[in-house]
Motif scaffolding. Structure first.
Motif, mmCIF file in Angstrom:
data_model
loop_
_atom_site.group_PDB
_atom_site.id
_atom_site.type_symbol
_atom_site.label_atom_id
_atom_site.label_comp_id
_atom_site.label_asym_id
_atom_site.label_seq_id
_atom_site.Cartn_x
_atom_site.Cartn_y
_atom_site.Cartn_z
ATOM 1 N N TYR A 170 -11.138 81.808 0.724
ATOM 2 C CA TYR A 170 -10.124 81.850 -0.565
ATOM 3 C C TYR A 170 -9.995 83.154 -0.965
ATOM 4 O O TYR A 170 -8.923 83.746 -1.032
ATOM 5 N N HIS A 216 -6.725 84.416 0.584
ATOM 6 C CA HIS A 216 -5.817 83.933 -0.145
ATOM 7 C C HIS A 216 -5.552 84.592 -1.709
ATOM 8 O O HIS A 216 -4.621 84.536 -2.345
ATOM 9 N N SER A 271 -8.704 72.937 -6.722
ATOM 10 C CA SER A 271 -7.348 72.081 -6.209
ATOM 11 C C SER A 271 -6.800 73.047 -5.302
ATOM 12 O O SER A 271 -6.492 72.549 -4.124
ATOM 13 N N LYS A 272 -6.557 74.233 -5.701
ATOM 14 C CA LYS A 272 -6.085 75.037 -4.707
ATOM 15 C C LYS A 272 -6.807 75.292 -3.377
ATOM 16 O O LYS A 272 -6.424 75.392 -2.317
ATOM 17 N N SER A 328 -6.630 72.431 -1.198
ATOM 18 C CA SER A 328 -5.623 72.712 -0.339
ATOM 19 C C SER A 328 -5.635 73.433 0.756
ATOM 20 O O SER A 328 -4.978 72.880 1.686
#
Length: 184
Positions: free
Chosen positions: A27, A31, A90-91, A94
């Motif tokens: 992440y 991201h 949550s991100k 996902s």
């Protein structure tokens, strides 16, 4: 055409499955890089302080909604932080779903703590004392930046990154470039 299940291969797959620590790295490096530096710093802090100590060695696919609820409840004295941690998880889940590291998002649907709007206004006396302190501050550039913050309600980074070209003194207008504003 039955598929043969190899228990040894299933065990190896489980052992090779990514951990929450690996998901956090994925992440942060892939991201979060599009986020503002302060947001990345906040995400990193939430991961290091709250998520990884509790879930870091757990396999992504093994984390349950119950685990997430326990983590959220451990932060019940800091409801705003708990809600940000929940949003971050949550991100991340996902993203894990898009990588096929799990099939669902265990953080989705978990109730957030209520957040009360936080407004704080200076009293007339406080504003007067602040004005006096700014008048006598040795660094008048810094004092002027604080005055601009007070007068405009702009964010600190917007004021500190402002350039003279953005100000039209004849009209009394400050045109902030979208690159410097949170709302774009």
């Amino acid at each position: 055409s039955r598929k043969v299940i190899d228990p040894l291969e299933q065990r190896r797959d489980r052992e090779r499955a990514p951990t929450m620590g690996e998901l956090a790295d994925y992440y942060l490096t892939g991201h979060a890089t599009t986020k503002r530096p302060r947001s990345i710093s906040d995400d990193r802090a939430m991961l290091e302080q709250h998520v990884l100590p509790r879930l870091g060695i757990r396999k992504v696919a093994a984390v349950s909604s119950h685990d997430i609820i326990r983590l959220r409840n451990s932060l019940d004295d800091r409801p705003y932080r708990a809600n940000r941690v929940l949003a971050l998880l949550s991100k991340m889940f996902s993203i894990a779903m898009t990588q096929r590291w799990r099939e669902d998002n265990p953080a989705r649907g978990i109730e957030r703590f209520p957040e009360e709007k936080r407004d704080r206004w200076l009293t007339t006396d406080e504003l007067s004392r602040l004005s006096d302190a700014l008048d006598h501050h040795p660094n008048q550039n810094a004092a002027n930046a604080v005055r601009l913050l007070i007068l405009t309600g702009a964010r600190r980074t917007e004021v500190l990154s402002a350039t003279w070209e953005e100000f039209d003194f004849d009209r009394g207008v400050w045109t902030k470039p979208s690159a410097h504003t949170k709302q774009k």
